[in-house]
Structure formats: structure tokens, C-alpha cells
Design an enzyme around this catalytic site. Structure first.
Site, mmCIF file in Angstrom:
data_model
loop_
_atom_site.group_PDB
_atom_site.id
_atom_site.type_symbol
_atom_site.label_atom_id
_atom_site.label_comp_id
_atom_site.label_asym_id
_atom_site.label_seq_id
_atom_site.Cartn_x
_atom_site.Cartn_y
_atom_site.Cartn_z
ATOM 1 N N ASP A 146 0.836 -1.210 0.000
ATOM 2 C CA ASP A 146 0.000 0.000 0.000
ATOM 3 C C ASP A 146 0.869 1.259 0.000
ATOM 4 O O ASP A 146 1.972 1.257 0.545
ATOM 5 C CB ASP A 146 -0.918 -0.017 1.229
ATOM 6 C CG ASP A 146 -2.059 0.978 1.103
ATOM 7 O OD1 ASP A 146 -2.402 1.365 -0.037
ATOM 8 O OD2 ASP A 146 -2.598 1.382 2.142
ATOM 9 N N HIS A 172 2.130 3.364 -9.034
ATOM 10 C CA HIS A 172 1.981 1.924 -9.267
ATOM 11 C C HIS A 172 3.166 1.386 -10.084
ATOM 12 O O HIS A 172 3.639 0.277 -9.846
ATOM 13 C CB HIS A 172 0.658 1.638 -9.980
ATOM 14 C CG HIS A 172 -0.559 1.999 -9.158
ATOM 15 N ND1 HIS A 172 -0.698 1.627 -7.844
ATOM 16 C CD2 HIS A 172 -1.683 2.695 -9.478
ATOM 17 C CE1 HIS A 172 -1.861 2.090 -7.378
ATOM 18 N NE2 HIS A 172 -2.465 2.740 -8.349
ATOM 19 N N LEU A 204 11.762 -19.573 -5.126
ATOM 20 C CA LEU A 204 10.715 -18.830 -4.411
ATOM 21 C C LEU A 204 9.364 -18.999 -5.111
ATOM 22 O O LEU A 204 9.274 -18.892 -6.339
ATOM 23 C CB LEU A 204 11.087 -17.343 -4.396
ATOM 24 C CG LEU A 204 10.085 -16.409 -3.728
ATOM 25 C CD1 LEU A 204 10.255 -16.441 -2.211
ATOM 26 C CD2 LEU A 204 10.249 -14.975 -4.230
HETATM 27 C C1 LIG Z 1 -0.707 -4.569 -11.055
HETATM 28 C C2 LIG Z 1 0.673 -4.885 -10.714
HETATM 29 C C3 LIG Z 1 1.630 -5.252 -11.769
HETATM 30 C C4 LIG Z 1 1.033 -4.834 -9.445
HETATM 31 C C5 LIG Z 1 2.323 -4.422 -8.980
HETATM 32 C C6 LIG Z 1 2.234 -2.957 -8.664
HETATM 33 C C7 LIG Z 1 1.577 -2.754 -7.387
HETATM 34 C C8 LIG Z 1 2.517 -2.591 -6.274
HETATM 35 C C9 LIG Z 1 0.229 -2.731 -7.309
HETATM 36 C C10 LIG Z 1 -0.557 -2.474 -6.111
HETATM 37 C C11 LIG Z 1 -1.785 -1.725 -6.491
HETATM 38 C C12 LIG Z 1 -2.421 -1.042 -5.367
HETATM 39 C C13 LIG Z 1 -3.870 -0.834 -5.460
HETATM 40 C C14 LIG Z 1 -1.674 -0.619 -4.309
HETATM 41 C C15 LIG Z 1 -2.198 0.110 -3.169
HETATM 42 O O1 LIG Z 1 -1.675 1.436 -3.188
HETATM 43 P P1 LIG Z 1 -2.728 2.618 -3.245
HETATM 44 O O2 LIG Z 1 -3.005 2.918 -4.688
HETATM 45 O O3 LIG Z 1 -3.908 2.259 -2.437
HETATM 46 O O4 LIG Z 1 -1.942 3.793 -2.595
HETATM 47 P P2 LIG Z 1 -2.565 4.881 -1.589
HETATM 48 O O5 LIG Z 1 -3.100 4.136 -0.413
HETATM 49 O O6 LIG Z 1 -1.390 5.725 -1.241
HETATM 50 O O7 LIG Z 1 -3.612 5.613 -2.359
HETATM 51 C C1 LIG Z 2 -2.782 -3.208 -1.831
HETATM 52 C C2 LIG Z 2 -3.931 -3.528 -2.378
HETATM 53 C C3 LIG Z 2 -3.922 -4.098 -3.694
HETATM 54 C C4 LIG Z 2 -5.244 -3.429 -1.751
HETATM 55 C C5 LIG Z 2 -5.304 -2.827 -0.385
HETATM 56 O O1 LIG Z 2 -5.029 -1.463 -0.446
HETATM 57 P P1 LIG Z 2 -6.213 -0.397 -0.534
HETATM 58 O O2 LIG Z 2 -5.547 0.927 -0.602
HETATM 59 O O3 LIG Z 2 -7.149 -0.739 -1.638
HETATM 60 O O4 LIG Z 2 -6.955 -0.601 0.844
HETATM 61 P P2 LIG Z 2 -8.001 0.360 1.593
HETATM 62 O O5 LIG Z 2 -7.294 1.638 1.926
HETATM 63 O O6 LIG Z 2 -9.134 0.589 0.645
HETATM 64 O O7 LIG Z 2 -8.398 -0.402 2.815
HETATM 65 MG MG LIG Z 3 -4.202 2.411 -0.442
#
Ligand SMILES: CC(C)=CCC/C(C)=C/CC/C(C)=C/COP(=O)(O)OP(=O)(O)O
Ligand SMILES: C=C(C)CCOP(=O)(O)OP(=O)(O)O
Ligand SMILES: [Mg+2]
Length: 260
Positions: free
Chosen positions: A18, A35, A129
Site C-alpha cells: 500500500d 503503481h 521462491l
Molecule cells: C498490477 C501490478 C503489476 C502490481 C504491482 C504494482 C503494485 C505494487 C500494485 C498495487 C496496487 C495497489 C492498489 C496498491 C495500493 O496502493 P494505493 O493505490 O492504495 O496507494 P494509496 O493508499 O497511497 O492511495
Molecule cells: C494493496 C492492495 C492491492 C489493496 C489494499 O489497499 P487499498 O488501498 O485498496 O486498501 P483500503 O485503503 O481501501 O483499505
Molecule cells: Mg491504499
């Protein structure tokens, strides 16, 4: 063994990656740039886990709930998954990593499904892994689909814990020993609800794109200090540790298994 030791190592580490969006926003970049950096952090983390001796790494890349994001972010993540799979698969093969894509596939576009399947096929012979990428995954979906599959397989049998566990999406690996969530939030967000029953939880304020060797080692060191009791008393566990000196397993079980 000093307090800096990484042993005992978790056999299976699960990560909620996250903080990508905030990483990008802090730099006045579009969320997708975060991302993309997240893919680089994942590549680094896979390599580090392999080097440290972690056997299974499970990462949350797209949740069942992430469809609720703006359409351009959802399609960006789908495109990123496809391009990352195509670009990374040769490196995964070279490092012996076996990839499993875990989650509900039917709602995904055909080309994404094909990309996942091809990457799985190409790494299926690897014995290093195990990397589980949870994509369109939700813990509630997993429990529901496992119950449905158990019922279909044995319509008249009771759905026991064992029967259900055998049909969960991570039935090919032991349960996670350590869950890391980056980005500062302290919640599970519908990740691995069944499998995290006895995982040790570790929350890092580092945003996922910045997660590096020092962050991983801090999590592993923290894990190494935990006493896992699996419902027993501390004295019972300490007693088992003494017996380990005589050559027995400290918990009397494989990593990720409940020592019954
Ligand atoms: C698809 C793929 C190749 C995956 C690898 C890249 C990757 C680390 C994806 C995670 C996507 C995601 C929703 C992360 C959460 O951060 P957020 O967007 O919720 O960040 P925020 O909480 O700061 O808004
Ligand atoms: C890391 C991934 C793919 C999902 C959880 O993160 P989110 O950012 O979507 O979670 P919430 O803040 O909504 O709980
Ligand atoms: Mg998030």
C-alpha cells in the site's frame, strides 16, 4: 543470537503493497506513476526475499474492491499487470521463481487472463521462491469460492475446516507466517482472511515504492523476536524451545501449520 538476527525466518511472507498513490501524489505525479514504481519495488522485494531464504511471497496487487477506483486507474492497473508480466517473466525464470496468479479470473479481460496463464505456464517448472500475486482477490471471495467448491466435490459431506482449506486459493502453500502492510494503514482490507489466522502482523509507514532492503530486514528482525504461541501458554512454548536443543522443531509443526 543477537537482537539483529533475521532467524528464525518466516517461511511465508504476505504483503499488502500500500502507498503507491500517496507516493505519486507527494511528487505531483499521476497515481499510476506510483503503481509503476510499485512494480520496481516488487521486483526488488522478490529478489531480497529469495536472497534472505523466504520460501513463499504473497503480494496483494489488486483487491476485489479496487474496481471501485476511477476507471482510468483500474484500466491503468490492468495494463500495468499485463506489461509487468511480459517484462518480468524472463527475470523470474532466471531466478527460479514460480509465479501463481491468485484471484477471481472471470471478470478480467481475456488478454489479462491469457497473460496470467502464460506467465504461470512459463514459470511452472521453477523450484525457487513461490510468488503468489493476488489479483482481483478478496478474502471473502476466497472463503465463499472454497466453500462452494467443497460442496460441489462432496455434496453430502460437512464442510470442515480441512475441506474448506483444501479449496482456498493458497492451498498450494502453508499459511503466511508474517503479514507486512506498508503505507501506514493498520488494517487487513479483505486480504487472506482465512489464511492470516495465526500470522504475525507488521505495519510499516514506508510507502510501498520506497520499501527497500532495510525495511524488509526490519520486518524480518521484528518477526524473529516474536513468540508464536498458537493458543498454548508461553511456558509450553518455551518448553518446546528447550526440546529444540535436543533436535526437535520449536513449534512441533511446519511453518504455517497449527501444531495440533
Ligand atoms: C498490477 C501490478 C503489476 C502490481 C504491482 C504494482 C503494485 C505494487 C500494485 C498495487 C496496487 C495497489 C492498489 C496498491 C495500493 O496502493 P494505493 O493505490 O492504495 O496507494 P494509496 O493508499 O497511497 O492511495
Ligand atoms: C494493496 C492492495 C492491492 C489493496 C489494499 O489497499 P487499498 O488501498 O485498496 O486498501 P483500503 O485503503 O481501501 O483499505
Ligand atoms: Mg491504499
Amino acid at each position: 543470537m543477537g537482537s539483529n538476527a533475521l532467524a528464525p525466518l518466516p517461511h511465508h511472507v504476505a504483503i499488502v503493497m500500500d502507498g503507491n498513490g500517496r507516493w505519486a501524489q507527494k511528487r505531483l505525479l499521476p497515481r499510476l506513476a506510483g503503481h509503476k514504481k510499485g512494480v520496481e519495488a516488487l521486483r526488488r522485494c522478490v529478489q531480497l526475499c529469495g536472497e534472505r531464504g523466504v520460501r513463499v511471497l504473497t503480494v496483494f496487487a489488486f483487491s476485489s474492491e479496487n474496481w471501485r477506483r476511477p476507471p482510468e486507474e483500474v484500466s491503468g492497473l490492468m495494463g500495468l499487470m499485463l506489461s509487468a508480466l511480459a517484462r518480468e517473466v524472463s527475470g523470474l525464470k532466471a531466478h527460479g521463481v514460480r509465479l501463481h496468479c491468485v484471484g477471481e479470473r472471470a471478470p478480467l479481460a481475456e488478454k489479462v487472463r491469457q497473460g496470467l496463464e502464460q506467465a504461470e505456464r512459463e514459470t511452472a517448472g521453477n523450484d525457487g521462491l513461490i510468488l503468489n500475486v493476488c489479483f482481483n482477490y478478496g478474502g471473502r471471495w476466497d472463503i465463499a469460492q472454497a466453500a462452494e467448491r467443497a460442496r460441489q466435490q462432496s455434496p453430502h459431506a460437512p464442510i470442515t475446516e480441512q475441506a474448506l482449506a483444501a479449496h482456498t486459493a493458497l492451498a498450494h502453500v502453508p499459511d503466511p507466517d508474517l503479514l507486512i502492510r506498508t503505507g501506514g494503514e493498520r488494517r487487513i482490507s479483505n486480504f487472506l482472511l482465512w489464511q492470516l489466522a495465526y500470522a504475525e502482523l507488521y505495519f510499516s509507514d514506508t510507502l510501498w515504492p520506497d520499501f527497500d532492503a532495510a525495511d524488509l530486514d526490519a520486518a524480518l528482525r521484528d518477526y524473529a523476536q516474536r513468540q508464536r504461541r498458537f493458543g498454548k501458554t508461553g511456558e509450553q512454548v518455551t518448553g518446546q524451545v528447550k526440546r529444540q536443543d535436543q533436535g526437535q522443531d520449536a513449534r512441533g509443526a511446519e511453518p504455517g501449520e497449527l501444531p495440533c
